[in-house]
Design an enzyme around this catalytic site. Structure first.
Site, PDB file in Angstrom:
ATOM      1  N   GLY A   1      39.485 -39.433  76.513  1.00 41.49           N
ATOM      2  CA  GLY A   1      39.493 -40.409  77.476  1.00 41.49           C
ATOM      3  C   GLY A   1      41.017 -40.688  77.978  1.00 41.49           C
ATOM      4  O   GLY A   1      41.759 -40.720  76.936  1.00 41.49           O
TER       5      GLY A   1
ATOM      6  N   ASN B   1      45.465 -52.689  86.397  1.00 42.87           N
ATOM      7  CA  ASN B   1      46.416 -53.662  85.667  1.00 42.87           C
ATOM      8  C   ASN B   1      46.304 -53.375  84.416  1.00 42.87           C
ATOM      9  O   ASN B   1      46.965 -53.961  83.407  1.00 42.87           O
ATOM     10  CB  ASN B   1      45.068 -54.996  85.892  1.00 42.87           C
ATOM     11  CG  ASN B   1      44.127 -54.813  84.574  1.00 42.87           C
ATOM     12  OD1 ASN B   1      43.662 -53.700  84.383  1.00 42.87           O
ATOM     13  ND2 ASN B   1      43.594 -55.780  84.289  1.00 42.87           N
ATOM     14  N   ARG B   2      46.232 -52.242  83.784  1.00 43.21           N
ATOM     15  CA  ARG B   2      46.407 -51.793  82.471  1.00 43.21           C
ATOM     16  C   ARG B   2      46.629 -50.328  82.206  1.00 43.21           C
ATOM     17  O   ARG B   2      47.307 -49.908  81.150  1.00 43.21           O
ATOM     18  CB  ARG B   2      45.221 -52.062  81.366  1.00 43.21           C
ATOM     19  CG  ARG B   2      43.921 -51.484  81.921  1.00 43.21           C
ATOM     20  CD  ARG B   2      42.732 -52.268  81.111  1.00 43.21           C
ATOM     21  NE  ARG B   2      41.568 -51.480  81.331  1.00 43.21           N
ATOM     22  CZ  ARG B   2      40.896 -51.537  82.628  1.00 43.21           C
ATOM     23  NH1 ARG B   2      41.347 -52.325  83.532  1.00 43.21           N
ATOM     24  NH2 ARG B   2      39.582 -50.769  82.646  1.00 43.21           N
TER      25      ARG B   2
ATOM     26  N   MET C   1      29.106 -45.670  74.193  1.00 46.48           N
ATOM     27  CA  MET C   1      28.492 -45.094  72.949  1.00 46.48           C
ATOM     28  C   MET C   1      27.990 -43.884  72.821  1.00 46.48           C
ATOM     29  O   MET C   1      28.134 -43.254  71.908  1.00 46.48           O
ATOM     30  CB  MET C   1      27.144 -46.140  72.514  1.00 46.48           C
ATOM     31  CG  MET C   1      27.492 -47.412  72.297  1.00 46.48           C
ATOM     32  SD  MET C   1      28.018 -47.376  70.766  1.00 46.48           S
ATOM     33  CE  MET C   1      26.826 -47.229  69.924  1.00 46.48           C
ATOM     34  N   ASP C   2      27.582 -43.401  73.931  1.00 43.38           N
ATOM     35  CA  ASP C   2      27.030 -42.015  74.199  1.00 43.38           C
ATOM     36  C   ASP C   2      27.883 -41.071  73.879  1.00 43.38           C
ATOM     37  O   ASP C   2      27.866 -40.182  72.942  1.00 43.38           O
ATOM     38  CB  ASP C   2      26.296 -41.826  75.352  1.00 43.38           C
ATOM     39  CG  ASP C   2      25.569 -40.528  75.440  1.00 43.38           C
ATOM     40  OD1 ASP C   2      24.854 -40.166  74.518  1.00 43.38           O
ATOM     41  OD2 ASP C   2      25.583 -39.613  76.574  1.00 43.38           O
ATOM     42  N   ALA C   3      29.083 -41.136  74.515  1.00 42.98           N
ATOM     43  CA  ALA C   3      30.199 -40.040  74.220  1.00 42.98           C
ATOM     44  C   ALA C   3      30.916 -40.325  72.902  1.00 42.98           C
ATOM     45  O   ALA C   3      31.048 -39.198  72.219  1.00 42.98           O
ATOM     46  CB  ALA C   3      31.314 -40.104  75.231  1.00 42.98           C
TER      47      ALA C   3
ATOM     48  N   CYS D   1       7.215 -57.221  82.761  1.00 46.14           N
ATOM     49  CA  CYS D   1       6.599 -58.238  83.713  1.00 46.14           C
ATOM     50  C   CYS D   1       7.633 -59.397  84.069  1.00 46.14           C
ATOM     51  O   CYS D   1       7.436 -59.720  85.080  1.00 46.14           O
ATOM     52  CB  CYS D   1       5.426 -58.674  83.288  1.00 46.14           C
ATOM     53  SG  CYS D   1       3.877 -57.503  83.321  1.00 46.14           S
TER      54      CYS D   1
ATOM     55  N   CYS E   1      26.211 -37.454  59.506  1.00 41.56           N
ATOM     56  CA  CYS E   1      27.232 -36.926  58.731  1.00 41.56           C
ATOM     57  C   CYS E   1      26.700 -36.198  57.417  1.00 41.56           C
ATOM     58  O   CYS E   1      27.421 -35.490  56.485  1.00 41.56           O
ATOM     59  CB  CYS E   1      28.411 -37.794  58.493  1.00 41.56           C
ATOM     60  SG  CYS E   1      27.682 -39.405  57.643  1.00 41.56           S
TER      61      CYS E   1
HETATM   62 ZN   LIG Z   1      27.104 -40.828  59.037  1.00 39.18          ZN
END
Ligand SMILES: [Zn+2]
Lengths: 576, 672
Positions: free
Chosen positions: B28, B62-63, B125-127, B179, B475
């Protein structure tokens, strides 16, 4: 819509071949003709600042865009802080430093280039910082702080805010004195000073301000919602519900506010107007709510039980605000009083009249409810707010009249903001930097109570602060930092700093200081009062954050000393 | 002169050596990424790879301070690296910048193993979960981070020492009944979600009939009104018809008529639906009437319901008073303006759809055409249902689920990431070959998770990272790198030679020496079953033929659910070698599954965090990476900021070939 799209087939209007032109024209759009930017589209500035406008709103952005910031001392930390102020768009910055750039400067400061070596560092850093945002104006001032303090004190008072990054301790105090004294004169500008000191992994930020008003502290705890003392229309609504005839759908969607108002009202009725007081009564109150549940999993009831404590937290002016109302500057106002002081004075009158409550807030928290019930409840609060607002404005106009100010002196926007958010205002009274450093009052008390606790980072941070203070005194005596002579044995300097620290602690010559102080001195002098890039990045963020709080009058600034120990990623704030 | 002599003396020679030598991956190049890259370079990290698939937008400036206005539309990673190098041209620092997705198949287990430390500077979240899994599989330390407004946090994740990103359950995305969205909206957000996820997709997105039917059937099974569902199915079929004619001159007007008049009339015909408490009948909109301003705007239901804020930050907008003042995008549009905007944005989007028929459009908050469409659609629908309209500023925040982002928080967090990275490096074995690795790991300060808060007393909080959840399926599972030539290796070879032979030699937790137990394995790729003890139909087919790709995993699951699953991570193999695969020399230890079956199997669905703030940088799109440093430009930005579209004819070709699957990762509203 002021500009209607030009006609023509879509394919013609949207080119598929895009070529690069000069960097200020969007080619894609240029081909659509000379249509104006449609009114609903934000301009480039708004889009650049989009993500921050959502944090401090356009009122905060306006304040920021009129701020003029001075950085005294052009080092990595100071420049990182400025970077974080230039990006969101302050009006102007000046860097004051007489020095020429060295290769050591280039090694730690991102806003210098190897080619900068030999040129005035202020000029060089201004050049690179200005690149960050074309809307921000910046200029260097290549001069000694000490001489400028004498020859041109008005230079300093032309700024909104001053940052002093790792400047010589004696001059830092002189600058602080100048600003403090200026703000003492009637109508004089109150210019906050943020002083930075760092050495290796250790950093400190000190803020001097005489008086600072916060228009929105963004408090965690919202207002009480008047559960204990509901306004008549709210109580009436809550009591009018017939729980027994409701279907389960309706029953499980009554907002918890209504459930609590109802339960509290019934409770008071049967107990001579008293609310639950003892823990036994509180438990019984909750039990009575539980008994009304139709089945075990009604979310609105769960919420009501979780929020029940609000019934016995009294609707009143928050404690912090009560303190403010007692302040002389609020009690005795004049035409030169600040808007916030006048508003608080009016609030004081407002609450002196029955039912002696602050204005009702129009906003409701999110809750489990049907839309219809939620909107109905919201309307009740909004209506009550409107009534209170009208009453407040009436009082305000009388108050303004009494001090010979015109009606409308305080913009409606500000009045409404205040009334909506009475609990979220604040006035902070600061201490002169010299007093907080020289150990008058609070620091002495802190020393008396001091006890090292290895699990409480703040005790180490406090010891670090004392080590920094002692080192500053060392500098004033020797015109150099302890440990700065590379060849020399550090321990000699450290022993001298230890002696100075003993004096600060009020210990006699023969007494030993605790190990923690010796360790902190070693850590501070080991850093050689140089700037580690990560420390600079971290402190630059903290300093700019505080500067933004001060400039926008939003959120409570750190008053007045923060110590950061990045060896352990710990920090602590003290008010000295 | 050695530029970092001060840092070197302060860190000590041993740690400094690790700083110089350790290969770092930064995922990133957004808000945190820019700050991080600068810090790494200044501290003296000399071997850095940075990857980001995003391009620069005006609202980043701006950052994200390594970018300037002329850089708009260029790849973030490349520009960030170029700027960082410019400031440090002679320091012997190697920054390898890549414009691409961390989820691409080339970024496999072998690739991640090449790094000594990984730093996430992501915004979705996905990445995050993907990198977490990779790091767990490769046993590479990871520093996870995120910011939201004034808040931020840094979390070190080290296999077997700390919990991983997926050990902690993340809150589910906000969801609405189907709906409510499709037939009976009662809040502005319902109209926005409808415009963004439903109508937009129907008109310009990938037309997925099956998914639509499935969703509706699911809703029906879940007890929603059957008649209503049937009606919605008809509506969906009619859309396909409208979509065909979208490019025509009166296409947008026909869409308007269908959506805001015919469909509403059809809903009104279902009398039963409007008898329910709290339901308000919508009013069909009329094109001509609105255009000549004779149409009577339906009254608002009671008062304007204030939308409870979306992400907890919205209060600061101070909406009420600001609408009147100044900012263009904080003005409410009239009904006629909304209609004109609807027609205009439809035209713009359909022109894009025609120009690039292979790229389904998708909503992106920074893509002005798509935002205009959602704004106009949501407001028209709200008007029909007597719901308060929203301004562009508000719709952008609600539809884009915008997290406020500022320079200061990113600066603080990036400083803390590097501090934690030093703590982790201190504990890693020394890189110098001379000293024994045992002796050279110095203790140093403990690794910590650090939080930045708005607490005026203690702005920093920290905690010792928790231990891994024994039930975590990310993990605690077993990962094995499998270098394989996919074109030559059949599934049969994989099952017989690798699973049944090589894996059988593994040490199984709790198994006695003389235990003759034979574990039966089922083989999956993602959710696809490839083989089990009674299913060997695919054995003759090569892995390539079975669409098993580099970067994916072949998972062997014990039929009895006694042992942990074993994941074989597909890495690039040697096409010359006689055996088409190669494996680690020793088989692993395979632990027992905990007694209770793991219930928290992480779903493949994307969820958005509420508790842990997502960072501010990249948005994930599954875009095939392109290696040129030209702009990608599938987005189109508003015309007023001087955006530059830098694209060559050659790249136009690339663009047409590329298929964008998901563009905006902030899509968080799930429709139940
Ligand atoms: Zn874990």
């Amino acid at each position: 819509m002021p500009s209607s799209p030009p006609s023509g087939s879509d394919q013609e209007r949207r080119p598929t071949k895009i070529t690069k032109m000069d960097d200020s024209i969007d080619v894609t759009h240029a081909t659509t003709g000379t249509a104006e930017i449609p009114s609903y589209r934000p301009d480039a500035k708004t889009r650049r600042y989009d993500r921050q406008l959502r944090l401090w709103a356009s009122a905060g952005q306006r304040s920021l865009e009129s701020a003029r910031v001075l950085l005294v001392g052009c080092d990595a930390t100071g420049c990182q802080a400025l970077k974080n102020l230039v990006l969101p768009g302050i009006s102007h910055f000046t860097i004051l430093s007489p020095h020429l750039t060295t290769s050591q400067d280039v090694a730690t400061n991102f806003f210098l280039h190897p080619d900068s070596v030999g040129s005035p560092i202020a000029e060089q850093s201004v050049k690179y910082l200005k690149e960050l945002n074309p809307a921000v104006d910046g200029s260097p001032r290549v001069e000694e702080l000490s001489s400028l303090l004498v020859s041109e004190p008005e230079f300093f008072t032309s700024f909104t805010l001053i940052l002093a990054s790792n400047i010589e301790p004696a001059f830092e105090l002189q600058l602080a004195d100048l600003l403090w004294d200026t703000s003492a004169s009637v109508g004089g500008p109150d210019i906050p000073l943020i002083a930075i000191r760092n050495s290796g992994f250790i950093g400190r930020v000190e803020i001097q301000l005489r008086e600072h008003s916060v228009v929105d502290t963004h408090p965690d705890t919202t207002h009480t919602l008047r559960l204990d003392e509901p306004f008549p229309s709210l109580e009436e609504h809550a009591r009018s519900l017939d729980l027994s005839t409701m279907d389960s759908m309706e029953h499980s969607h009554i907002p918890w506010v209504v459930l609590l108002v109802r339960a509290a009202s019934l409770w008071k009725e049967s107990r001579g107007g008293k609310l639950p007081g003892t823990s036994e009564e509180k438990a019984r109150f909750k039990k009575s709510i539980k008994e009304d549940m139709m089945k075990g999993d009604e979310e609105n009831y769960e919420e009501a039980l979780a929020q029940a404590y609000r019934v016995w937290s009294k609707s009143e002016v928050p404690w912090e605000i009560k303190q403010l109302l007692e302040d002389e500057s609020v009690k005795n106002i004049s035409s030169s009083s600040k808007n916030l002081q006048i508003l608080l004075h009016t609030l004081s009158l407002f609450t002196s009249i029955a039912p002696h409550l602050p204005p009702t807030s129009p906003s409701l928290p999110d809750m489990h409810s049907s839309t219809t019930s939620y909107v109905h409840l919201q309307n009740l609060y909004k209506k009550e707010y409107q009534t209170d607002l009208a009453r407040f404005k009436q009082l305000l106009s009388e108050v303004l009249g009494n001090i010979d100010l015109e009606d409308g002196t305080i913009p409606d926007e500000e009045v409404e903001g205040f009334v909506k958010n009475v609990g979220g205002v604040g006035i902070i009274k600061g201490t002169p930097l010299r007093a907080s450093k020289e150990g008058k009052g609070l620091i002495t008390e802190q020393i008396k109570e001091y006890q090292y606790d290895e699990y409480d980072g703040s005790t180490t941070c406090f010891a670090m602060h004392l080590a920094l203070l002692a080192s500053e005194q060392f500098f004033i005596a020797h015109k150099r930092w302890p440990g700065a002579k590379a060849q020399q044995d550090m321990s000699e300097d450290n022993r001298e700093v230890e002696e100075i620290l003993k004096g600060i602690l009020g210990k006699k010559n023969l007494e030993e200081v605790d190990d923690i102080f010796v360790e902190c001195i070693a850590e501070v002098t080991r850093g050689g009062f140089g700037t580690l890039p990560t420390t600079a990045a971290f402190l630059g963020g903290v300093v700019a954050q505080e500067a933004i709080k001060l400039v926008t009058n939003q959120y409570t600034p750190l008053d007045n000393t923060v110590i950061v120990n990045l060896v352990k990623s710990e920090s602590a704030k003290f008010k000295f | 002169m050695p530029r970092s002599s001060y840092t070197k003396s302060l860190l000590g020679p041993e740690l400094y050596q690790k700083v110089r030598k350790t290969k770092i991956l930064v995922v990133g190049a957004g808000g945190i990424g820019c700050e991080l890259l600068k810090n790494l370079v200044l501290v003296g990290f000399a071997n850095i790879e940075i990857i980001d698939l995003d391009t620069i937008d005006l609202s980043n400036l701006n950052r994200q301070f390594l970018f300037r206005k002329p850089d708009i539309s260029k790849p973030k990673a490349l520009v960030a690296a170029a700027t960082a190098r410019h400031f440090n041209p002679t320091s012997g620092i190697d920054i390898h910048a890549r414009h691409g997705n961390v989820k691409d198949s080339v970024n496999d287990l072998e690739w991640i193993k090449g790094f000594g430390l990984v730093m996430n500077a992501l915004d979705n979240m996905d990445a995050r979960r993907h990198v977490n899994k990779l790091c767990q599989a490769a046993n590479v330390p990871l520093i996870e981070s995120g910011t939201a407004g004034y808040l931020g946090q840094v979390t070190p994740i080290i296999k077997d020492k700390t919990e991983c990103f997926d050990c902690v359950v993340k809150p589910a995305p906000k969801s609405f009944p189907v709906c409510t969205i499709r037939s009976t909206p009662s809040e502005p957000i319902h109209c926005i979600v409808w415009g963004k996820t439903y109508l937009f997709g129907k008109l310009f997105g990938e037309d997925d009939e099956d998914m639509d039917t499935e969703e509706l059937d699911k809703a029906k099974a879940g007890g929603e009104n059957a008649e209503e569902i049937e009606n919605l199915k008809k509506e969906a079929a009619a859309f396909r018809e409208v979509r065909k004619n979208l490019g025509g001159e009166d296409g947008p007007q026909r869409v308007f008529h269908k959506v805001f008049n015919e469909d509403i009339n059809r809903l009104l015909a279902m009398e039963d639906m409007w008898k329910k408490e709290g339901r308000v009948k919508p009013v069909p909109l009329e094109y001509e009437g609105i255009m000549n301003e004779s149409f009577a705007t339906p009254p608002l239901r009671q008062a304007a319901a204030q939308q409870p804020n979306v992400n907890g930050q919205a209060q600061t907008n101070g909406n009420g008073t600001e609408k009147k003042k100044g900012l263009k995008d904080q003005r409410e549009l009239s009904l006629k303006e909304n209609l004109e905007l609807f027609i205009d944005s439809c035209k713009r989007l359909s022109a894009r759809a025609i120009a690039y028929p292979d790229i389904p459009l998708s909503f992106d908050k920074d893509d002005a055409d798509t935002l205009d469409f959602v704004l106009a659609t949501a407001n028209l629908r709200a008007t029909a249902y007597g719901i308060a309209n929203k301004t562009r500023f508000e719709v952008k925040e609600m539809a884009g689920n915008i997290i406020p982002a500022i320079a200061t928080t990113n600066a603080i967090i990036a400083g803390l990431i590097v501090m934690q990275s030093l703590n982790i490096l201190r504990q890693l074995p020394s890189l110098s070959s001379s000293s024994s690795s045992e002796a050279s790991t110095s203790a140093g300060p403990a690794i910590r998770s650090v939080f930045l808060r708005t607490d005026p007393i203690k702005p920093l909080g920290h905690s010792i990272p928790a231990k891994a959840d024994p039930e975590c399926s990310v993990c605690r599972d077993v990962y094995i790198p499998l270098k394989v030539d996919l074109a030559r290796c059949t599934l049969g070879t994989f099952v017989n030679d690798i699973v049944k032979t090589w894996l059988a030699e593994a040490e199984f937790e709790g198994r006695e020496e003389d235990d003759e137990e034979v574990v039966e394995w089922t083989i999956f790729e993602g959710g696809r079953l490839l083989a089990d003890p009674d299913f060997d139909d695919n054995f003759e087919r090569t892995l390539e033929d079975l669409d098993v790709k580099r970067g994916k995993m072949l998972t062997a699951r014990d039929e009895d659910g006694k042992y942990r699953p074993v994941h074989f991570s597909i890495c690039e193999g040697d096409s010359q070698a006689s055996i088409p695969y190669s494996l680690p020399s020793t088989p692993p230890l395979i632990p027992l599954l905990p007694a209770k079956p793991a219930t928290r199997e992480p779903s493949e669905e994307i969820t958005i965090l509420d508790s842990m703030p997502p960072a501010t940088s990249t948005s994930v799109s599954e875009v095939t990476p392109i290696s040129s440093n030209t702009a990608v430009g599938t987005k189109r930005s508003a015309p007023d900021d001087g955006d530059v579209k830098d694209a060559t004819a050659e790249e136009e070709q690339t663009k047409k070939k590329r298929k964008v699957v998901v563009v905006d990762e902030d899509d968080d509203f799930e429709i139940l």
